[in-house]
Scaffold this active site. Structure first.
Site, mmCIF file in Angstrom:
data_model
loop_
_atom_site.group_PDB
_atom_site.id
_atom_site.type_symbol
_atom_site.label_atom_id
_atom_site.label_comp_id
_atom_site.label_asym_id
_atom_site.label_seq_id
_atom_site.Cartn_x
_atom_site.Cartn_y
_atom_site.Cartn_z
ATOM 1 N N THR A 111 -9.705 28.566 0.186
ATOM 2 C CA THR A 111 -10.774 29.477 -0.240
ATOM 3 C C THR A 111 -11.985 28.692 -0.755
ATOM 4 O O THR A 111 -13.128 29.060 -0.466
ATOM 5 C CB THR A 111 -10.244 30.416 -1.352
ATOM 6 O OG1 THR A 111 -9.125 31.118 -0.829
ATOM 7 C CG2 THR A 111 -11.302 31.397 -1.822
ATOM 8 N N THR A 131 -4.083 29.180 -7.976
ATOM 9 C CA THR A 131 -2.870 28.954 -7.186
ATOM 10 C C THR A 131 -1.732 28.540 -8.103
ATOM 11 O O THR A 131 -1.954 27.834 -9.094
ATOM 12 C CB THR A 131 -3.038 27.848 -6.106
ATOM 13 O OG1 THR A 131 -1.755 27.520 -5.574
ATOM 14 C CG2 THR A 131 -3.651 26.571 -6.652
ATOM 15 N N ASP A 133 0.332 26.499 -7.145
ATOM 16 C CA ASP A 133 0.614 25.111 -6.745
ATOM 17 C C ASP A 133 -0.097 24.070 -7.609
ATOM 18 O O ASP A 133 0.287 22.905 -7.613
ATOM 19 C CB ASP A 133 0.211 24.870 -5.284
ATOM 20 C CG ASP A 133 0.908 25.820 -4.327
ATOM 21 O OD1 ASP A 133 1.976 26.329 -4.677
ATOM 22 O OD2 ASP A 133 0.365 26.043 -3.228
ATOM 23 N N GLU A 228 9.308 22.118 -2.110
ATOM 24 C CA GLU A 228 9.367 22.589 -0.720
ATOM 25 C C GLU A 228 8.621 21.657 0.235
ATOM 26 O O GLU A 228 8.907 21.626 1.422
ATOM 27 C CB GLU A 228 8.780 24.004 -0.607
ATOM 28 C CG GLU A 228 7.294 24.076 -0.908
ATOM 29 C CD GLU A 228 6.673 25.441 -0.645
ATOM 30 O OE1 GLU A 228 7.360 26.336 -0.137
ATOM 31 O OE2 GLU A 228 5.478 25.614 -0.971
ATOM 32 N N TYR A 261 9.436 33.424 -3.582
ATOM 33 C CA TYR A 261 8.287 34.215 -4.040
ATOM 34 C C TYR A 261 8.425 34.752 -5.463
ATOM 35 O O TYR A 261 7.439 35.235 -6.024
ATOM 36 C CB TYR A 261 8.017 35.350 -3.051
ATOM 37 C CG TYR A 261 7.542 34.796 -1.735
ATOM 38 C CD1 TYR A 261 6.207 34.517 -1.519
ATOM 39 C CD2 TYR A 261 8.456 34.460 -0.745
ATOM 40 C CE1 TYR A 261 5.775 33.943 -0.339
ATOM 41 C CE2 TYR A 261 8.038 33.881 0.440
ATOM 42 C CZ TYR A 261 6.690 33.622 0.633
ATOM 43 O OH TYR A 261 6.274 33.046 1.789
ATOM 44 N N ILE A 262 9.632 34.669 -6.021
ATOM 45 C CA ILE A 262 9.827 35.043 -7.428
ATOM 46 C C ILE A 262 8.828 34.271 -8.290
ATOM 47 O O ILE A 262 8.361 34.766 -9.312
ATOM 48 C CB ILE A 262 11.265 34.657 -7.877
ATOM 49 C CG1 ILE A 262 12.317 35.239 -6.953
ATOM 50 C CG2 ILE A 262 11.527 34.978 -9.337
ATOM 51 C CD1 ILE A 262 12.600 36.683 -7.111
ATOM 52 N N ARG A 264 5.858 33.556 -7.725
ATOM 53 C CA ARG A 264 4.483 34.036 -7.588
ATOM 54 C C ARG A 264 4.302 35.450 -8.106
ATOM 55 O O ARG A 264 3.172 35.899 -8.304
ATOM 56 C CB ARG A 264 4.133 34.019 -6.101
ATOM 57 C CG ARG A 264 2.989 33.152 -5.772
ATOM 58 C CD ARG A 264 2.923 32.869 -4.309
ATOM 59 N NE ARG A 264 2.557 34.009 -3.495
ATOM 60 C CZ ARG A 264 2.342 33.925 -2.180
ATOM 61 N NH1 ARG A 264 2.457 32.768 -1.573
ATOM 62 N NH2 ARG A 264 2.008 34.973 -1.498
HETATM 63 O O1 F6P Z 1 0.005 28.477 -2.238
HETATM 64 C C1 F6P Z 1 0.946 29.245 -2.876
HETATM 65 C C2 F6P Z 1 2.190 29.318 -2.059
HETATM 66 O O2 F6P Z 1 3.079 30.195 -2.715
HETATM 67 C C3 F6P Z 1 2.858 27.994 -1.747
HETATM 68 O O3 F6P Z 1 3.561 27.485 -2.839
HETATM 69 C C4 F6P Z 1 3.686 28.356 -0.548
HETATM 70 O O4 F6P Z 1 3.933 27.241 0.255
HETATM 71 C C5 F6P Z 1 2.793 29.324 0.169
HETATM 72 O O5 F6P Z 1 1.919 29.868 -0.785
HETATM 73 C C6 F6P Z 1 3.508 30.455 0.850
HETATM 74 O O6 F6P Z 1 2.541 31.164 1.561
HETATM 75 P P1 F6P Z 1 2.670 32.577 2.246
HETATM 76 O O7 F6P Z 1 2.292 33.596 1.236
HETATM 77 O O8 F6P Z 1 1.674 32.518 3.345
HETATM 78 O O9 F6P Z 1 4.088 32.714 2.696
#
Ligand code: F6P
Length: 338
Positions: A111, A131, A133, A228, A261-262, A264
Site C-alpha cells: 500500500t 500490518t 507483520d 511462516e 488468521y487468529i 489478525r
Molecule cells: O500481511 C499480513 C499477513 O497476515 C501475513 O502475515 C500473511 O502472510 C498474509 O497477510 C496472508 O495474506 P492473505 O490475507 O492474502 O491470506
C-alpha cells in the site's frame, strides 16, 4: 478541505482506531469533510464511498477488522503501473471527481508503494503504516503487531502444558510474511526453546541437536516457534516440515500448530488502539499543514513522518544482531544457526 480514507491489503487490529483517529481529528479539530472509501483502492475507482461523521466514527475503537473493508490491490497496481497512460488518467479522474484534497491510505508495504505512486501522479496522499507483520520500512512499529504478538504468545503459553503432559515436541508456525518479527517476539515472550526466522535461516542439525540435548538434560518437552516465511525444501508448510523431520530424526513424538488468521482477527490491544489513534491524528495534522506525500511513523518513541519515496519498495526485517536475538542466544535459546 475534503479528505478520503481507505484501508488496503490484509487487515490488522487497529485499523478502525486509526480511521477514527484521522476522522475525528479532521472533523472536530480542523473542520474537514471526511469520506470513507470502501474496499481498498478499487473503491476509489468505482467511487464506492460513504460519508463519515463524528457519530458514525463512534463505537469502533475496539473493533477488529476495518469498517471500510479492504482488498489486495492487484487490479489497481496493474493500472497504476500500466504502459497505457489512460489507466492513470482514470485514477486521477476518480480522485478529482470525488473532489478530494487528500487521500489517506492505511496499509502495509504494498500500500505504501501504491500510495507513493499516487503521489508521483501529483495527487495529495498520506500513508499510514499498518500490518501485523511489523515489516514496514520507515517506522519502528506498525499497529496490529502488538495484538498479534499477544495472541501468538498466549498460544505458545498454552502449548507448554500440553507439551509437558505428553512429553512432546511442539512446533508452532506464526505469521509474518517474509519477516520474523511476530515469531521473534512471541517466541521470546512465550519461552520457546527454538526460534526459526526467515532472516537467519537454519541448519537442521543444530535444531535436532538442541532438542536432543534438552531431553538429555531431563527437559521433557520442547517448543519450536517457526515463522511462516522460513524456507523449507519441500512443498509442506514450515510447521509440517519441521514436525516431520524432528520426529523422524529424534524419535520424539512431535505435533504441529499453524496459528494462522487468529493472529489478525479480533479486538486490538490497548497499545495498538493508542498507536492507531496517534498516527491517525498526525495524518490529519499533516493534511491541515499541507504536507503531502508522507507516511506517518513512530520513530524513537515519537510520532513523526517520513517521505513516501524513502519508504516505497523497502522491507524492514529482523537484523541478526538485534538485541532480542543476541539476548536469546546468550540465554541458550536456539535460533537454528551458530
Ligand atoms: O500481511 C499480513 C499477513 O497476515 C501475513 O502475515 C500473511 O502472510 C498474509 O497477510 C496472508 O495474506 P492473505 O490475507 O492474502 O491470506
Amino acid at each position: 478541505m475534503k479528505i478520503g480514507i481507505l484501508s488496503s491489503g490484509g487487515d490488522a487490529p487497529g485499523i478502525n482506531a486509526t480511521i477514527r483517529g484521522v476522522g475525528k481529528t479532521a472533523i472536530n479539530n480542523y473542520g474537514m469533510q471526511v469520506i470513507g472509501i470502501q474496499n481498498g483502492f478499487s473503491g476509489l475507482l468505482y467511487k464506492d464511498v460513504v460519508e463519515l461523521s463524528d457519530p458514525s466514527l463512534s463505537g469502533i475503537l475496539n473493533l477488529g477488522g476495518t469498517i471500510l473493508g479492504t482488498a489486495r490491490e492487484k487490479v489497481f497496481r496493474k493500472m497504476i503501473t500500466s504502459p497505457d497512460e489512460k489507466d492513470r488518467e482514470q485514477i486521477k479522474a476518480a480522485y478529482h471527481e470525488l473532489e478530494l484534497d487528500c487521500l489517506v491510505c492505511i496499509g502495509g508495504n504494498g500500500t505504501q508503494r501504491t500510495t507513493c505512486m499516487l503521489s508521483e501522479l501529483e495527487l495529495n496522499v498520506i500513508g499510514v503504516p499498518k500490518t501485523i507483520d511489523n515489516d514496514v520500512y520507515g517506522t519502528d512499529i506498525t499497529f496490529g503487531f502488538d495484538t498479534a504478538v499477544n495472541i501468538a504468545t498466549e498460544a505458545i503459553d498454552r502449548l507448554h502444558s500440553t507439551a509437558s503432559s505428553h512429553r512432546r515436541v511442539m512446533v508452532i508456525e506464526l505469521m509474518g510474511h517474509h519477516a520474523g518479527w511476530i515469531t521473534l517476539y512471541a517466541g521470546m515472550a512465550g519461552g520457546a526453546d527454538i526460534i526459526l526466522l526467515p532472516e537467519l535461516g537454519y541448519n537442521m542439525k543444530i535444531v535436532i541437536d538442541k532438542i536432543q540435548r534438552r531431553m538429555e538434560m531431563g527437559k521433557s518437552y520442547s517448543i519450536v516457534a517457526v515463522a511462516e516465511g522460513v524456507e523449507v525444501p519441500t512443498r509442506e508448510r514450515p510447521a509440517a516440515y519441521f514436525a516431520r523431520e524432528i520426529e523422524a530424526q529424534t524419535g520424539f513424538e512431535t505435533r504441529e500448530t499453524v496459528l494462522g488468521y487468529i493472529q489478525r482477527g479480533g479486538s486490538p490491544s490497548p497499545y495498538d488502539r493508542i498507536l492507531g489513534t496517534l498516527l491517525g491524528g498526525h495524518a490529519a495534522e499533516l493534511i491541515h499543514e499541507g504536507k503531502f506525500g508522507r507516511m506517518v511513523a513512530r520513530l524513537d518513541n515519537k510520532i513523526s513522518d517520513v517521505p513516501l519515496s524513502e519508504v516505497a519498495g523497502k522491507l524492514r526485517l529482523v537484523k541478526p544482531e538485534s538485541d532480542l536475538v543476541v539476548q536469546g542466544k546468550r540465554m541458550g535459546i536456539s535460533f537454528g544457526v551458530v
